[in-house]
Design a protein around this motif. Structure first.
Motif, PDB file in Angstrom:
ATOM      1  N   GLU A   1       0.826  -1.213   0.000  1.00 59.20           N
ATOM      2  CA  GLU A   1       0.000   0.000   0.000  1.00 59.20           C
ATOM      3  C   GLU A   1       0.855   1.256   0.000  1.00 59.20           C
ATOM      4  OE1 GLU A   1      -2.363  -3.355   1.228  1.00 59.20           O
ATOM      5  OE2 GLU A   1      -0.476  -2.560   2.041  1.00 59.20           O
TER       6      GLU A   1
ATOM      7  N   LYS B   1     -10.136   9.538  -3.591  1.00 64.15           N
ATOM      8  CA  LYS B   1     -10.651   8.222  -3.979  1.00 64.15           C
ATOM      9  C   LYS B   1      -9.601   7.135  -3.760  1.00 64.15           C
ATOM     10  CE  LYS B   1     -11.919   5.610  -8.116  1.00 64.15           C
ATOM     11  NZ  LYS B   1     -12.085   5.684  -9.587  1.00 64.15           N
ATOM     12  N   LYS B   2      -8.398   7.355  -4.250  1.00 63.29           N
ATOM     13  CA  LYS B   2      -7.326   6.372  -4.079  1.00 63.29           C
ATOM     14  C   LYS B   2      -7.013   6.167  -2.601  1.00 63.29           C
ATOM     15  CE  LYS B   2      -5.401   4.202  -6.404  1.00 63.29           C
ATOM     16  NZ  LYS B   2      -5.509   2.736  -6.677  1.00 63.29           N
TER      17      LYS B   2
ATOM     18  N   GLU C   1      -9.396   3.754  -1.101  1.00 62.76           N
ATOM     19  CA  GLU C   1      -9.085   2.389  -1.528  1.00 62.76           C
ATOM     20  C   GLU C   1      -7.969   1.791  -0.684  1.00 62.76           C
ATOM     21  OE1 GLU C   1      -8.103   2.702  -5.620  1.00 62.76           O
ATOM     22  OE2 GLU C   1     -10.173   2.907  -6.312  1.00 62.76           O
TER      23      GLU C   1
ATOM     24  N   LEU D   1      -9.100   1.077   3.048  1.00 67.40           N
ATOM     25  CA  LEU D   1     -10.066  -0.016   3.196  1.00 67.40           C
ATOM     26  C   LEU D   1      -9.468  -1.400   3.004  1.00 67.40           C
ATOM     27  CD1 LEU D   1     -13.044   1.715   1.407  1.00 67.40           C
ATOM     28  CD2 LEU D   1     -13.011   0.979   3.800  1.00 67.40           C
ATOM     29  N   ARG D   2      -8.219  -1.468   2.550  1.00 64.18           N
ATOM     30  CA  ARG D   2      -7.571  -2.771   2.416  1.00 64.18           C
ATOM     31  C   ARG D   2      -7.218  -3.378   3.769  1.00 64.18           C
ATOM     32  NH1 ARG D   2      -3.512  -1.550  -2.687  1.00 64.18           N
ATOM     33  NH2 ARG D   2      -5.156  -0.938  -4.148  1.00 64.18           N
TER      34      ARG D   2
ATOM     35  N   ALA E   1     -15.728   8.855  -4.123  1.00 67.00           N
ATOM     36  CA  ALA E   1     -15.233   7.611  -3.536  1.00 67.00           C
ATOM     37  C   ALA E   1     -16.397   6.679  -3.209  1.00 67.00           C
ATOM     38  CB  ALA E   1     -14.409   7.912  -2.285  1.00 67.00           C
TER      39      ALA E   1
ATOM     40  N   GLU F   1     -17.629   5.084  -6.451  1.00 68.07           N
ATOM     41  CA  GLU F   1     -16.732   4.244  -7.225  1.00 68.07           C
ATOM     42  C   GLU F   1     -15.913   3.255  -6.397  1.00 68.07           C
ATOM     43  OE1 GLU F   1     -14.406   6.392 -10.028  1.00 68.07           O
ATOM     44  OE2 GLU F   1     -16.032   7.748 -10.565  1.00 68.07           O
ATOM     45  N   VAL F   2     -15.956   3.361  -5.075  1.00 68.49           N
ATOM     46  CA  VAL F   2     -15.186   2.464  -4.214  1.00 68.49           C
ATOM     47  C   VAL F   2     -16.156   1.655  -3.362  1.00 68.49           C
ATOM     48  CG1 VAL F   2     -13.469   2.315  -2.377  1.00 68.49           C
ATOM     49  CG2 VAL F   2     -13.253   4.084  -4.140  1.00 68.49           C
ATOM     50  N   GLU F   3     -15.876   0.376  -3.207  1.00 67.29           N
ATOM     51  CA  GLU F   3     -16.677  -0.467  -2.338  1.00 67.29           C
ATOM     52  C   GLU F   3     -16.328  -0.128  -0.882  1.00 67.29           C
ATOM     53  OE1 GLU F   3     -19.018  -2.456  -0.397  1.00 67.29           O
ATOM     54  OE2 GLU F   3     -19.252  -2.695  -2.588  1.00 67.29           O
TER      55      GLU F   3
ATOM     56  N   LYS G   1     -17.646  -1.077   1.898  1.00 68.85           N
ATOM     57  CA  LYS G   1     -17.760  -2.208   2.840  1.00 68.85           C
ATOM     58  C   LYS G   1     -18.544  -1.838   4.103  1.00 68.85           C
ATOM     59  CE  LYS G   1     -13.201  -3.906   1.392  1.00 68.85           C
ATOM     60  NZ  LYS G   1     -11.836  -4.299   1.823  1.00 68.85           N
TER      61      LYS G   1
END
Length: 703
Positions: free
Chosen positions: A549, A611-612, A615, A618-619, A647, A650-652, A654
């Motif tokens: 990451e 947005k990035k 991501e 959330l990992r 975000a 376009e981003v899951e 969870k």
């Protein structure tokens, strides 16, 4: 000044209590090296800018410089022209000249704003020194460290020019409406508080707090977060002391270096020799910075034996500064301190344009202007650290043929001593650093620095002094001299930040042994990023062994640091600005929360970087809530809010809730966008309220 020795803020009290185990005992002595006075010290008065200051630009016709100059002109800055090599005529209706010699003769500048890209910036600063421009402000990131040390070696020999920067927001006098840099103008207000800061975003937060309190600012100096700064905290305090417009002083420090400790020494002296001292408030970011990691800013790391940010906090408090835990508390804290010091706060908070002028002469307020960010806005300086098993390959060209010196993979014995080449940040020069012991518990007291001119090899007399400090047998002096000379050559040739090792003397052969497991090989990443120098060194980086990451974040101009595997950590953080990101981790701890990461989107976050960032955060499966802490100085609050909505589209996510704290530029629009989104978002403007809610969710889940 008894009142200034302890904070009247409940937040500061909580901060002190929640981190008590990290702090030094009260009144514990500490030591710093004494700076030898140089002619450069006499240039500190050049920082006293105002409406009278005649400003030019280097790189005047560049896109960023042009936009910045337009904003500064609208603000009221007395810009008289600029320089672009090979061009002559007019730009923005002002004289455009082909070189600094002509600019000096025709425009008679008091200051230059160096808006030149990092590869050429070192030379541009040297040109300004040669032209004897009184104040040089360099904003570019990624100027190679050895270029800066060379510049400082030149500056220390003269008494005409003063440097602010590099990699700093610059300097601004709100009373004089004079901005030299890229500070967000709507945040500033004419007033009477002087601010000197390592962090840009933290300084903007402090400025906003002081503005809301009605105090305003007299002069704000961005020291910058690089390893070496042309102007440091003590320089700023010296100016504030003698400035008739400044009634109170604010210090914003962070992990790394000794600037805060030097400031503490100055404060103690100031309080002893002054009958009615101006109150001083301070903050130190990075209490919970990860040891051994660079936290966004190139200089945000503590070298071996240096005090931690928590210890710096204690040192400043013991010296007489009132400490705060978050920059939004500076306004109320300073207002209280001014009243306790016997000053008439009603006059200080009055309209400063109705008051008499000292060296600031402007009587009008320029229109609010948007900020212009300099070059390389999404790059973050990182040093390259090589592993111990890579040491022989790097060292071999410099040490393989040295008589009486060998490399060994054995661990160093308890009797080993320490030799290193590194940076003396206070002296702004490279130095030899030696200690007769490697015992970390004693290293701070036993290690000594021996600084030298970056342009020259260390003189033999200095090397002998460094060796004498080791208390080694006289029979080893010859071999040690050869070793230090070779290390110094390697240091300069490879543009290193630190080269050091534990060293022992073989009792049988009297050979000098360098123990590779203890070696620190740290190299300046900017030399490679900006100038493509040291490619062979930087090709040794093994990204596949790094946190995935962190590598991916770097590719997107984001600094991400995985903090730990602590199972109780469950808060993801997304912040704009390294200093603010560090302080966010610290302040969350006060409220009982633990973050899984440090994430700096950069001083000017965009929708895509937000947005990035989501991501990446959330990992980590531990994340129960994400805290977005944005101060809209260079960053528009409305744009950040739109980025957060992007975000979510376009981003899951969870099901992870997000708490957003947006303050500063266009904060109302950002908060409204969040509130009206209908998404799992909560918006706040105050940090304490937002942090309390984040911790509540992290502990008990969404309610």
């Amino acid at each position: 000044m008894a009142a200034s020795r302890s904070s009247n803020s409940c937040h500061a009290m909580l901060f002190r209590q929640s981190h008590a185990k990290h702090f030094l005992p009260k009144r514990r002595p500490f030591s710093i090296s004494r700076t030898v006075r140089s002619p450069y010290d006499d240039t500190v008065h050049n920082l006293r800018i105002g409406r009278h200051t005649r400003v030019i630009y280097q790189g005047f016709t560049g896109r960023v410089a042009t936009g910045n100059a337009k904003d500064s002109l609208a603000y009221g800055t007395n810009i008289v022209g600029g320089v672009t090599p090979g061009k002559e005529g007019e730009h923005l209706g002002l004289p455009l000249l082909p070189n600094l010699r002509k600019a000096k003769e025709q425009l008679k500048p008091d200051a230059t704003a160096v808006f030149v890209a990092a590869p050429q910036c070192g030379q541009a600063i040297e040109d300004a020194i040669e032209a004897e421009i009184p104040l040089i402000v360099a904003v570019a990131e990624h100027i190679p460290l050895h270029d800066v040390m060379r510049v400082m070696s030149i500056l220390k020999t003269q008494s005409k020019s003063r440097l602010v920067g590099a990699n700093a927001p610059g300097i601004i006098a709100p009373i004089g409406f004079c901005r030299i840099g890229f500070q967000p103008l709507p945040t500033f207000s004419p007033g009477h508080i002087g601010i000197v800061a390592k962090s840009g975003t933290l300084s903007y937060e402090a400025v906003a707090s002081v503005t809301r309190a009605g105090l305003g600012q007299s002069l704000c100096i961005g020291m910058g977060g690089d390893i070496i700064a042309g102007t440091n905290i003590v320089d700023g305090l010296k100016v504030f002391e003698h400035d008739p417009e400044t009634e109170g002083m604010v210090i914003i420090g962070e992990v790394g270096g000794r600037a805060e400790e030097d400031a503490a020494e100055w404060i103690k002296d100031y309080l002893q020799r002054t009958s009615k001292p101006k109150p001083i408030a301070a903050l130190v970011a990075g209490i919970h910075a990860t040891a051994g990691r660079i936290m966004g800013h190139a200089g945000a790391w503590a070298a071996r034996g240096e005090h931690t940010a928590a210890e710096k906090y204690s040192i400043l408090q013991d010296a007489g500064a009132t400490m705060v835990d978050h920059p939004e508390n500076f306004g109320t804290t300073m207002k209280s301190l001014l009243s306790q010091s016997g000053r008439d706060v009603s006059k200080i908070t009055g309209n400063p344009t109705d008051q008499k002028r000292g060296y600031h002469t402007s009587m009008r307020r320029g229109p609010a202007a948007r900020s212009r960010r300099p070059q390389n806005q999404h790059q973050h300086t990182r040093s390259l650290h090589l592993r111990a098993d890579q040491a022989p390959k790097v060292l071999e060209p410099y040490l393989s043929n040295l008589e009486g010196v060998t490399l060994t993979s054995n661990a160093a014995p308890d009797s080993a001593f320490y030799i290193g080449l590194t940076v003396d940040r206070t002296e702004r020069q490279p130095c030899i650093r030696t200690s007769p012991t490697t015992d970390i518990s004693r290293f701070r007291e036993t290690a000594k620095r021996f600084p030298f001119d970056q342009r020259e090899a260390p003189p033999d007399s200095l090397i002998q002094s460094a060796i004498a400090h080791l208390n080694t047998p006289e029979s080893a002096t010859k071999h040690l001299t050869t070793l230090i000379n070779s290390m110094a050559k390697m240091y300069k040739k490879t543009e290193a930040v630190t080269i050091s090792s534990s060293i022992s003397i073989s009792p049988q052969s009297q050979q000098i042994q360098l123990h590779t497991p203890s070696m620190v090989l740290q190299f300046d990443d900017s030399a490679y990023r900006s100038n493509k120098r040291q490619e062979s060194i930087h090709q040794l980086r093994q990204k596949d062994l790094e946190q995935p990451e962190e590598v991916e974040a770097e590719n997107h101009g984001i600094v991400y640091v995985h903090l730990s595997e602590d199972p109780s950590a469950n808060i993801g953080t997304l912040v704009n600005g390294a200093g603010l990101a560090m302080n966010t981790l610290d302040a969350l701890h006060i409220h009982g929360g633990k973050a899984i990461n440090f994430l700096d989107t950069g001083g000017k976050a965009t929708s895509e970087t937000v947005k990035k960032s989501f991501e990446l955060i959330l990992r980590d499966e531990r994340v129960k809530v994400i805290f977005v802490n944005i101060f809209g100085g260079l960053t528009d609050g409305g744009m950040i809010a739109e980025g957060i909505l992007l975000a979510f589209r376009e981003v899951e996510m969870k099901g992870v809730p997000v708490v957003v704290r947006i303050r500063g530029t266009n904060e109302e629009a950002g908060q409204r966008i969040i509130a009206e989104s209908g998404l799992d978002l909560e918006a706040f403007d105050g940090f304490a309220e937002a942090a309390t809610r984040v911790v509540e969710i992290a502990r008990e889940g969404k309610k």
